[in-house]
Write an enzyme that holds these catalytic residues in place. Structure first.
Site, PDB file in Angstrom:
ATOM      1  CB  CYS A   2      11.503  26.656  90.700  1.00  0.00           C
ATOM      2  SG  CYS A   2      11.607  26.156  92.240  1.00  0.00           S
ATOM      3  NE  ARG A  27       9.099  30.103  86.428  1.00  0.00           N
ATOM      4  CZ  ARG A  27       7.728  30.283  86.336  1.00  0.00           C
ATOM      5  NH1 ARG A  27       7.460  31.235  85.479  1.00  0.00           N
ATOM      6  NH2 ARG A  27       6.956  29.541  86.818  1.00  0.00           N
ATOM      7  CD1 TRP A  75      12.144  32.708  95.500  1.00  0.00           C
ATOM      8  CD2 TRP A  75      10.499  31.384  96.290  1.00  0.00           C
ATOM      9  NE1 TRP A  75      11.486  33.398  96.465  1.00  0.00           N
ATOM     10  CE2 TRP A  75      10.808  32.655  96.744  1.00  0.00           C
ATOM     11  CE3 TRP A  75       9.675  30.451  96.489  1.00  0.00           C
ATOM     12  CZ2 TRP A  75       9.767  32.868  97.787  1.00  0.00           C
ATOM     13  CZ3 TRP A  75       8.792  30.595  97.750  1.00  0.00           C
ATOM     14  CH2 TRP A  75       8.869  31.988  98.208  1.00  0.00           C
ATOM     15  CG  ASN A  99       7.699  25.597  89.191  1.00  0.00           C
ATOM     16  OD1 ASN A  99       7.610  26.217  90.408  1.00  0.00           O
ATOM     17  ND2 ASN A  99       6.907  26.440  88.196  1.00  0.00           N
ATOM     18  N   GLY A 100       7.052  23.466  92.072  1.00  0.00           N
ATOM     19  CA  GLY A 100       5.638  23.492  93.054  1.00  0.00           C
ATOM     20  C   GLY A 100       6.123  23.013  93.941  1.00  0.00           C
ATOM     21  CD  GLU A 484       3.532  49.390  93.587  1.00  0.00           C
ATOM     22  OE1 GLU A 484       2.862  48.423  94.494  1.00  0.00           O
ATOM     23  OE2 GLU A 484       4.051  49.246  92.825  1.00  0.00           O
ATOM     24  CE  LYS A 488       7.454  47.863  92.985  1.00  0.00           C
ATOM     25  NZ  LYS A 488       6.290  47.519  92.943  1.00  0.00           N
ATOM     26  CD  GLU A 491       9.176  44.191  94.996  1.00  0.00           C
ATOM     27  OE1 GLU A 491       8.636  45.312  94.920  1.00  0.00           O
ATOM     28  OE2 GLU A 491       8.853  42.970  94.528  1.00  0.00           O
ATOM     29  CG  HIS A 507      -6.200  58.090 114.486  1.00  0.00           C
ATOM     30  ND1 HIS A 507      -6.816  58.643 115.739  1.00  0.00           N
ATOM     31  CD2 HIS A 507      -6.517  58.768 113.455  1.00  0.00           C
ATOM     32  CE1 HIS A 507      -7.695  59.366 115.104  1.00  0.00           C
ATOM     33  NE2 HIS A 507      -7.575  59.581 113.929  1.00  0.00           N
ATOM     34  CE  LYS A 604       7.787  40.664  86.792  1.00  0.00           C
ATOM     35  NZ  LYS A 604       7.496  41.740  87.671  1.00  0.00           N
TER      36      LYS A 604
HETATM   37  C1  AGP Z   1       5.890  43.832  93.318  1.00  0.00           C
HETATM   38  O1  AGP Z   1       6.689  44.685  93.065  1.00  0.00           O
HETATM   39  C2  AGP Z   1       5.949  42.560  93.565  1.00  0.00           C
HETATM   40  N1  AGP Z   1       6.927  41.784  92.648  1.00  0.00           N
HETATM   41  C3  AGP Z   1       4.783  41.534  93.830  1.00  0.00           C
HETATM   42  O2  AGP Z   1       4.258  42.031  95.009  1.00  0.00           O
HETATM   43  C4  AGP Z   1       3.769  41.201  92.872  1.00  0.00           C
HETATM   44  O3  AGP Z   1       2.945  42.242  92.484  1.00  0.00           O
HETATM   45  C5  AGP Z   1       2.744  40.200  93.213  1.00  0.00           C
HETATM   46  O4  AGP Z   1       3.561  39.209  93.711  1.00  0.00           O
HETATM   47  C6  AGP Z   1       1.620  39.849  92.483  1.00  0.00           C
HETATM   48  O5  AGP Z   1       2.182  39.287  91.357  1.00  0.00           O
HETATM   49  P1  AGP Z   1       1.344  39.237  89.942  1.00  0.00           P
HETATM   50  O6  AGP Z   1       0.841  40.584  89.779  1.00  0.00           O
HETATM   51  O7  AGP Z   1       2.150  38.668  88.870  1.00  0.00           O
HETATM   52  O8  AGP Z   1       0.120  38.414  90.264  1.00  0.00           O
END
Ligand code: AGP
Length: 609
Positions: A2, A27, A75, A99-100, A484, A488, A491, A507, A604
């Site tokens: 948020c 956010r 969010w 926010n929280g 990774e 990507k 996501e 396996h 994010k």
């Molecule tokens: C990855 O593309 C994501 N946005 C997510 O996994 C991110 O890396 C994770 O939430 C950790 O965030 P940070 O590096 O800000 O702690």
């Protein structure tokens, strides 16, 4: 999660609020709203489901004139995505954005319902609004006192801004565990979750600290610490350029951030690689050297992409520096009993420095007897940096796309430098650290070379965009790169993707192989190549569809698609090989037309556990 913006201004506030909240969409972006106390002292609230553009459209249709207001982009945590659950929440004269998460919201809700309050949303924030109103009417205290009394009753984390219609000249902000920043204007002042929201107007900021309450008026700012003492917090001048918040010539922030990687890595290396083959991090003191010298074990804790970076570095710490290294997902780390190995250094990795799971893990670790803790982070003003014994900045620059790209490659760059630094501290003039430094100097050029292969990757992306599932395979330190790459892809393109160690295929996952599931294999020329080649053959002989990313020539006739990539030194190969996978995910998502910078259900900065 948020985003919050609030302001008390000389000018009409409406455009300021919507321009600023738009910058915080990263956010959270499932719904947004604003409330302004207009020039006739009415609370004017506009809320809508969807992105901030919906709020802008709706707000532009109404003519609101006022000088004090709050805005929020959500969010969802408590309550579904709906207009009723969208902030700001109001209880009579009290307006709140938050926010929280308030853990004891349901007990408080029952208490307030018994007092006659009627709830119109499912949120924990509406509980705060009614609680403040109830406290205010109970004793007729000042709003600051009312807030102090109320927050004693809240369990959980919150950053909030409150305005009171009965005194519409000031904003009151309270910070606990989620960031809040005051922006300083000329006879006007602002509050936001992140300076990015305010850079279009000011570069002068004050960061609130844990437990702070701030009363913000046009000409005055008063801050009280958790013990209710007036406190002066340092003013900082931001060095972030407003234009770095813009997309420029690129279609998406993610695309911009992928192409910025050579420059980000150059910034990360700058002034840190010394001619005498030493590594120098100006933000670390001598005490850190002493801790690194004594470190016999490393524990890395992180989430998502940052966790994947930690996983790569495990191979480096163990094979190059001979230091045992464990890597754990932060949410798991803090929810179990841990046995801390002798002389262990805890390292947290984070782009934002505000990830709640990683912060909790750091706080938990402090009771466990680590030698010390270090954070490798992109945001100097973040909670992780503030709460850690030592920090190293990744210097990736602002990363706005939800999918992490340049923060990952700069984390890896810092981690490799750290490996060299620790080797240097333990053994003077070590050849390995010399080799690391030489190779890191070449890294930005290697990344530039691979970025030139974008058309090759785009062509494959166009072929793969209609697939429903994909497998990513890697071996050794390329396994976390496969993880990774898969992260990507899922996501931003919503294609289901899983990563496996190449040797693990037989396996179980081999049963999935058919012509409809593309297998993306990272198989650079290295000591593991022959083993990878056997895995490629196993897939081919079962009619699998395989795309091999490699700088090795293939001299046999199997039906494989080889994506021939330029040469790269083995030491930096993981940092190099993630680039084509970032591009692959990006171009697939582009072809599918998904919301690349703000994928569904994500945010994010994940500030809830
Ligand atoms: C990855 O593309 C994501 N946005 C997510 O996994 C991110 O890396 C994770 O939430 C950790 O965030 P940070 O590096 O800000 O702690």
């Amino acid at each position: 999660m948020c985003g919050i913006v609030a302001a008390v201004t000389q000018r009409n506030i409406t455009n300021f609020l919507i321009n600023s909240i738009k910058k915080l969409e990263y956010r959270g972006y499932d719904s947004s709203g604003l409330a302004i106390i207009d020039n006739r002292n009415n609370i004017m609230r506009i809320r809508c489901v969807g992105k901030v553009d919906e709020l802008i459209k709706k707000t532009n249709k109404k003519k609101i004139f006022g000088n004090i207001g709050v805005a929020h982009t959500r969010w969802a945590t408590h309550g579904k995505v709906s207009k009723e659950n969208t902030h700001p929440h109001i209880s009579s004269n009290i307006v709140v954005v938050h926010n929280g998460i308030i853990e004891n919201h349901s007990t408080l809700r029952h208490f307030l319902q018994k007092k006659g309050y009627i709830f119109s949303s499912d949120t924990d924030t509406e509980v705060i609004a009614h609680l403040l109103h109830w406290e205010q009417n109970k004793k007729k205290d000042s709003l600051k006192k009312v807030i102090q009394n109320s927050i004693k009753k809240l369990d959980g984390n919150y950053s909030m801004v409150i305005i009171d219609q009965n005194n519409p000249t000031r904003l009151i902000a309270a910070r606990s565990k989620s960031p809040l920043i005051i922006g300083l204007g000329i006879e006007e002042n602002f509050i936001a979750s992140d300076q990015i929201a305010l850079l279009h107007t000011t570069k002068r900021f004050i960061y609130l600290e844990e437990g702070d309450i701030a009363i913000v008026e046009k000409k005055n700012i008063n801050i009280f610490n958790k013990d209710n003492f007036t406190i002066k917090r340092q003013k900082i001048i931001s060095n972030i350029e407003h234009k770095s918040v813009e997309k420029g010539q690129y279609r998406h922030y993610m695309e911009k951030e992928i192409y910025e990687q050579p420059e980000s890595i150059r910034n990360t290396l700058k002034n840190r690689l010394k001619n005498n083959n030493k590594i120098f991090f100006s933000e670390l003191g001598l005490k850190a050297n002493n801790i690194f010298y004594n470190t016999e074990n490393i524990q890395i804790v992180a989430c998502g992409t940052s966790y994947n970076a930690g996983m790569v570095s495990r191979y480096w710490f163990e094979s190059l520096a001979n230091i045992p290294c464990n890597v754990e997902i932060a949410s798991e780390f803090s929810s179990r009993k841990l046995i801390v190995r002798k002389k262990s250094l805890l390292i947290t990795l984070s782009q934002s420095g505000e990830t709640a799971d990683t912060l909790s893990a750091l706080r938990y670790s402090k009771k466990l007897g680590y030698l010390g803790n270090l954070t490798i982070c992109n945001m100097e003003s973040s909670s992780l940096v503030k709460e850690s014994d030592f920090y190293i900045l990744t210097k990736a620059g602002l990363e706005i796309g939800v999918a992490s790209t340049k923060s990952f490659t700069t984390q890896l760059t810092v981690l490799l430098m750290l490996v060299a630094k620790i080797i240097n501290l333990k053994q003077e003039n070590n050849d390995i650290s010399k080799k690391i430094i030489e190779t890191l100097n070449i890294l930005p050029i290697r990344i530039e070379e691979i970025l030139k292969k974008n058309t090759l990757i785009k062509n494959i992306a166009n072929i793969l965009a209609n697939k429903k599932n994909m497998l990513f395979l890697g071996r050794g330190n390329q396994y976390p790169i496969a993880m990774e790459g898969a992260l990507k892809l899922k996501e931003i393109s919503y294609i289901h993707a899983e990563a496996y160690q190449s040797g693990e295929l037989k396996h179980g996952p081999l049963a999935l192989i058919d012509k409809n599931i593309p297998v993306i294999m990272i198989a650079p020329k290295n000591s593991l190549f022959e083993k990878n080649k056997k895995n490629i053959k196993e897939i081919c002989s079962r009619g699998g569809l395989i795309y091999v990313f490699s700088n090795q020539e293939f001299d046999y006739e199997d039906n494989i698609n080889v994506i021939k990539l330029p040469y790269v030194e083995e030491l930096i190969a993981p940092i190099f090989y993630i680039i084509p996978l970032q591009l692959l995910a990006y171009y697939i998502a582009l072809k599918k037309g998904t919301d690349i910078d703000q994928p569904r259900h994500l945010a994010k900065s994940v500030t809830v556990e």
